[in-house]
Design a protein around this motif. Sequence first.
Motif, PDB file in Angstrom:
ATOM      1  N   PRO A 104      -8.584  -3.897   4.042  1.00 61.60           N
ATOM      2  CA  PRO A 104      -8.022  -2.964   2.395  1.00 61.60           C
ATOM      3  C   PRO A 104      -7.975  -3.857   2.211  1.00 61.60           C
ATOM      4  O   PRO A 104      -6.758  -4.478   1.722  1.00 61.60           O
ATOM      5  N   VAL A 107     -10.117   1.218  10.860  1.00 63.67           N
ATOM      6  CA  VAL A 107     -10.981   0.680  10.082  1.00 63.67           C
ATOM      7  C   VAL A 107     -12.594   1.164  10.755  1.00 63.67           C
ATOM      8  O   VAL A 107     -12.863   1.824   9.788  1.00 63.67           O
ATOM      9  N   PRO A 156      -4.733  -2.830  -1.077  1.00 65.25           N
ATOM     10  CA  PRO A 156      -3.692  -1.794  -0.032  1.00 65.25           C
ATOM     11  C   PRO A 156      -3.067  -0.618  -0.967  1.00 65.25           C
ATOM     12  O   PRO A 156      -2.895  -1.539  -2.117  1.00 65.25           O
ATOM     13  N   GLU A 166      -1.362  -0.464   5.200  1.00 63.45           N
ATOM     14  CA  GLU A 166      -2.879  -1.001   4.837  1.00 63.45           C
ATOM     15  C   GLU A 166      -2.334  -2.090   4.160  1.00 63.45           C
ATOM     16  O   GLU A 166      -2.929  -2.998   4.173  1.00 63.45           O
ATOM     17  N   GLN A 217      -2.028  -4.208   7.545  1.00 63.67           N
ATOM     18  CA  GLN A 217      -2.682  -4.788   7.979  1.00 63.67           C
ATOM     19  C   GLN A 217      -3.199  -5.859   7.216  1.00 63.67           C
ATOM     20  O   GLN A 217      -3.978  -6.472   8.043  1.00 63.67           O
TER      21      GLN A 217
END
Length: 288
Positions: free
Chosen positions: A6, A150, A9, A14, A17
């Motif tokens: 991402p 993902v 995001p 996200e 991440q």
Amino acid sequence: MSVEVPLNPITRSEIHQLESLLLFATLFRPEVIELIKDPAERLTWVDSLAVAAGAIAREKAGMTVSEIARELGRTEATIRKHLKGESKAGQLVRETYELIKQGKLDELIKTIEMIEKGGLKEVVAKEEYEKLLQEYEKLKQEFEEIKAKVEAAELESLEKAKKEIEELKSKLEKLEEEKKELEKELKEYKVKLMEHEAKAKRAEELEAKLKELEEKAGAVEEVEAKIREYEEKVKEYEEKLREKDAKIEELEAKLREYEDKVKSLEEEVNKLKDGIRKAKEVLDSLLA
């Protein structure tokens, strides 16, 4: 298959991440490992890289500097340095972001795997290795989870994209049909337009003729007016003529009366002439 992340995001998940990926990938870049050889600098570097990764991940999510500083527990000045690349950690994390953006995340992962197999022990002290390894394993686990999410999201997105493509195809076919219908209607409208133009032209011609006729009608009206004027004069002349005829009849009657009188006088004269002639005959006989 290249792993997608991402890069911009939206959700908190996200953001975390992207933050983990940036820290994970930056921390184990060969040039960064060279920088953290010194145990005295290592913890500072890890902390700076973590803050820079968190700042850039949140920047990509559209958060303001004040929001990022408040969330990460750092000053706005520190966050700005990382975001502008004025700090080395900010530069390194920004470079990692660009490498991921260019699709080079798999290359970073391969480098990390090579380091895991033995290269890392040669560049760091054994006592620090275990600590970094634990952090690495934690980050690796997070990465695997992220990668799985993902890939799942990618698969879901692929199915969704296929469905959207089918829907778009259906819409496209419908639009094509509508286009054909519109083209057909357009042709009909063009034919009707040509007919209307022809009628309009005919109407213009008729208007021109009507105008011409109106002009002629105006001339006719003038002629009719003159004719009426002449008729009035004729009536006037006829009236005068009737008056003259009446006078003529009156004169003729008088003439006939005079003629009768003349005839009567002529008869009397003739009688007188006969009387004179007889008287002369008598006189001549007496004188003889």
